[in-house]
Design an enzyme around this catalytic site. Structure first.
Site, PDB file in Angstrom:
ATOM      1  N   SER A   1     -13.759 -11.581 -91.423  1.00  0.00           N
ATOM      2  CA  SER A   1     -14.321 -10.721 -90.369  1.00  0.00           C
ATOM      3  C   SER A   1     -15.722 -11.104 -89.932  1.00  0.00           C
ATOM      4  CB  SER A   1     -14.361  -9.274 -90.846  1.00  0.00           C
ATOM      5  OG  SER A   1     -13.273  -8.578 -90.345  1.00  0.00           O
TER       6      SER A   1
ATOM      7  N   LYS B   1     -16.124 -12.150 -86.413  1.00  0.00           N
ATOM      8  CA  LYS B   1     -15.988 -11.232 -85.269  1.00  0.00           C
ATOM      9  C   LYS B   1     -17.218 -11.141 -84.363  1.00  0.00           C
ATOM     10  CE  LYS B   1     -12.276  -8.802 -87.535  1.00  0.00           C
ATOM     11  NZ  LYS B   1     -11.863  -7.738 -88.436  1.00  0.00           N
TER      12      LYS B   1
ATOM     13  N   TYR C   1      -6.878 -15.568 -83.434  1.00  0.00           N
ATOM     14  CA  TYR C   1      -7.627 -14.615 -84.269  1.00  0.00           C
ATOM     15  C   TYR C   1      -7.441 -14.950 -85.751  1.00  0.00           C
ATOM     16  CZ  TYR C   1      -8.651 -10.493 -86.989  1.00  0.00           C
ATOM     17  OH  TYR C   1      -9.127  -9.662 -87.979  1.00  0.00           O
TER      18      TYR C   1
ATOM     19  N   TYR D   1     -17.848  -1.853 -91.540  1.00  0.00           N
ATOM     20  CA  TYR D   1     -16.668  -0.988 -91.621  1.00  0.00           C
ATOM     21  C   TYR D   1     -17.124   0.478 -91.595  1.00  0.00           C
ATOM     22  CZ  TYR D   1     -14.757  -5.458 -93.228  1.00  0.00           C
ATOM     23  OH  TYR D   1     -14.411  -6.776 -93.331  1.00  0.00           O
TER      24      TYR D   1
ATOM     25  N   VAL E   1     -13.619  -9.785 -95.628  1.00  0.00           N
ATOM     26  CA  VAL E   1     -12.879  -9.549 -96.869  1.00  0.00           C
ATOM     27  C   VAL E   1     -12.858 -10.776 -97.797  1.00  0.00           C
ATOM     28  CG1 VAL E   1     -11.421  -7.686 -95.968  1.00  0.00           C
ATOM     29  CG2 VAL E   1     -10.642 -10.051 -95.803  1.00  0.00           C
TER      30      VAL E   1
HETATM   31  N1  GLU Z   1      -8.227 -11.736 -91.621  1.00  0.00           N
HETATM   32  C1  GLU Z   1      -8.492 -10.374 -91.981  1.00  0.00           C
HETATM   33  C2  GLU Z   1      -7.584  -9.463 -91.198  1.00  0.00           C
HETATM   34  O1  GLU Z   1      -7.553  -9.529 -90.008  1.00  0.00           O
HETATM   35  C3  GLU Z   1      -9.934 -10.082 -91.729  1.00  0.00           C
HETATM   36  C4  GLU Z   1     -10.259  -8.759 -92.245  1.00  0.00           C
HETATM   37  C5  GLU Z   1     -11.703  -8.590 -92.583  1.00  0.00           C
HETATM   38  O2  GLU Z   1     -12.376  -9.504 -93.062  1.00  0.00           O
HETATM   39  O3  GLU Z   1     -12.168  -7.438 -92.362  1.00  0.00           O
HETATM   40  O4  GLU Z   1      -6.876  -8.676 -91.774  1.00  0.00           O
END
Ligand code: GLU
Length: 425
Positions: A86, A89, A210, A262, A280
């Site tokens: 993430s 992002k 993604y 989050y 994550v």
């Molecule tokens: N690849 C993970 C997903 O999309 C990333 C989640 C994350 O790092 O919050 O589920």
């Protein structure tokens, strides 16, 4: 003996415990913070929603920082590769902003902290994802990067994130395959976005890039460079390459400030106060504007999905190094370097220094008006030789001062670099 202003428990005077870092006190200080956190109990569990992430070594722990002047520091496992997840992002969001502009991106993704987990079904009443930094919004961000299909989009993203990091980033194929074989929830989020027209490309052309962007391999140093690039207004301080515009970097940092951690983003802002994003894989990228990028890596995650030791180390770093965004100096450094008067000629010279933003120029104007009241003053020289930058409001106020200084005083400006003629916003 310099005055001790930092937390006494950590930085007691004397010989550093880390002989290997004595070459540099900043490395030694970071290693010490890392060691202190390692000895504490920060319960967490390595992400296991895909088999590849479950293999991570929970003991790995590293931190790196890169200043906007391009200096790098690190301690622990800061050269160990892991998947960006993430943390990709905000950077992909920045690429979408750069491509389409904030208004067009804002029509498809909000900027609100949703207060929800990374994989929440999080859409506003019109069906637009609210938070660009959890999956629903991030999949739409990916769809807003340039390209006619998923492959072109990913090529652009890979090049863009590599420019942020200052080196070519590669996909970890095992992580990519592991994730794409089990991406049912992300598929559902993409389908929901498609059903409301927030997603306007075929689902696969957003979902596949993604998943690939989440699988890019980085280490904590790369992450620190990426953060430093945002902190430096979109310019990579190591390579000198402009990756995104300053306005895009500021918008991205604003969103990271409210949405990056989050459903712990509010608590994060209170206790750490640095725009950040976690992933994550156990990484956290933090970007202190105009100061540092910081990368942290420790795989075990807390209940919210943030690296447990990563949060702890950034809390310590923020409080002990004084990095909270709102920790502004209560007494700003004076922009007036010196005031000298020559009664014989009636000249008073005000030498100013550094970045002339509003706070600095308010001081300059105040000093100039009081110095101008002196009986003997007929000419006020405003010497900008040591100034490095003049903002638009400062240029306006200096021009006002020239028009209005009063008392029959004439204002003469020395501006060898032409800063006043070319102010920056
Ligand atoms: N690849 C993970 C997903 O999309 C990333 C989640 C994350 O790092 O919050 O589920």
């Amino acid at each position: 003996m310099p005055e001790q202003t930092t937390d006494e428990s950590t930085f007691t005077a004397g010989r550093p415990r880390h002989a290997e870092y004595v070459d540099n006190p900043v490395n030694a200080a970071m290693a010490r913070v890392l060691d202190d956190v390692r000895r504490e109990d920060h319960p967490g569990a390595v992400a296991d929603y895909i088999p590849e992430l479950a293999k991570a070594d929970p003991e790995q722990f590293g931190i790196a920082s890169v200043s906007v002047t391009g200096r790098s520091y690190g301690a622990g496992d800061y050269r160990t590769p892991f998947s960006i997840q993430s943390m990709s992002k905000p950077f992909v969001y920045a690429l979408a902003l750069q491509h389409l502009g904030a208004d067009a991106v804002g029509e498809r993704i909000g900027v609100e902290p949703s207060g929800e987990a990374f994989n929440a079904i999080s859409f506003d009443q019109s069906g637009r994802p609210e938070n660009p930094l959890i999956n629903a919004g991030a999949i739409v961000s990916t769809s807003l990067t340039p390209g006619d299909d998923g492959a072109e989009r990913f090529a652009h993203i890979q090049a863009g994130l590599s420019a942020f990091a200052g080196r070519d980033l590669e996909v970890d194929d095992a992580v990519y395959r592991s994730e794409s074989g089990t991406a049912f929830r992300n598929l559902a989020l993409a389908a929901l976005a498609k059903s409301t027209d927030a997603l306007r490309v075929p689902i696969e052309d957003a979902l596949d890039p993604y998943i690939r962007q989440c699988s890019l391999l980085v280490d904590a140093h790369d992450v620190a460079v990426m953060g430093a690039t945002l902190a430096y207004g979109g310019l990579n301080p190591i390579t000198g390459v402009r990756v995104v515009d300053a306005a895009v970097a500021r918008h991205t940092l604003s969103v990271m400030t409210g949405c990056g951690m989050y459903d712990r983003s509010g608590a994060w802002m209170c206790s750490v106060g640095i725009p950040a994003k976690s992933g994550v894989g156990g990484g956290i990228v933090a970007a202190a504007p105009g100061e540092y990028g910081i990368g942290v890596f420790s795989p075990p995650l807390d209940e919210a999905g943030n690296s447990a030791r990563g949060v702890a180390v950034l809390q310590r770093l923020s409080s002990e190094f004084g990095l909270h965004l709102l920790n502004r100096p209560m007494t700003p450094v004076s922009a007036v370097e010196s005031v000298s008067a020559d009664p014989a000629s009636g000249r008073v010279t005000l030498r100013v220094r550094g970045e002339l933003d509003f706070v600095a120029v308010e001081q300059v104007v105040h000093e100039a008006l009081s110095a101008g009241q002196a009986q003997s003053c007929t000419t006020m020289v405003l010497d900008l030789t040591d100034a490095t930058r003049v903002s638009t409001v400062s240029a306006y106020l200096i021009n006002q001062l020239a028009a209005d200084i009063g008392y029959g005083v004439r204002l003469s400006i020395t501006d060898p670099s032409g800063l006043l003629a070319d102010p920056v916003r």
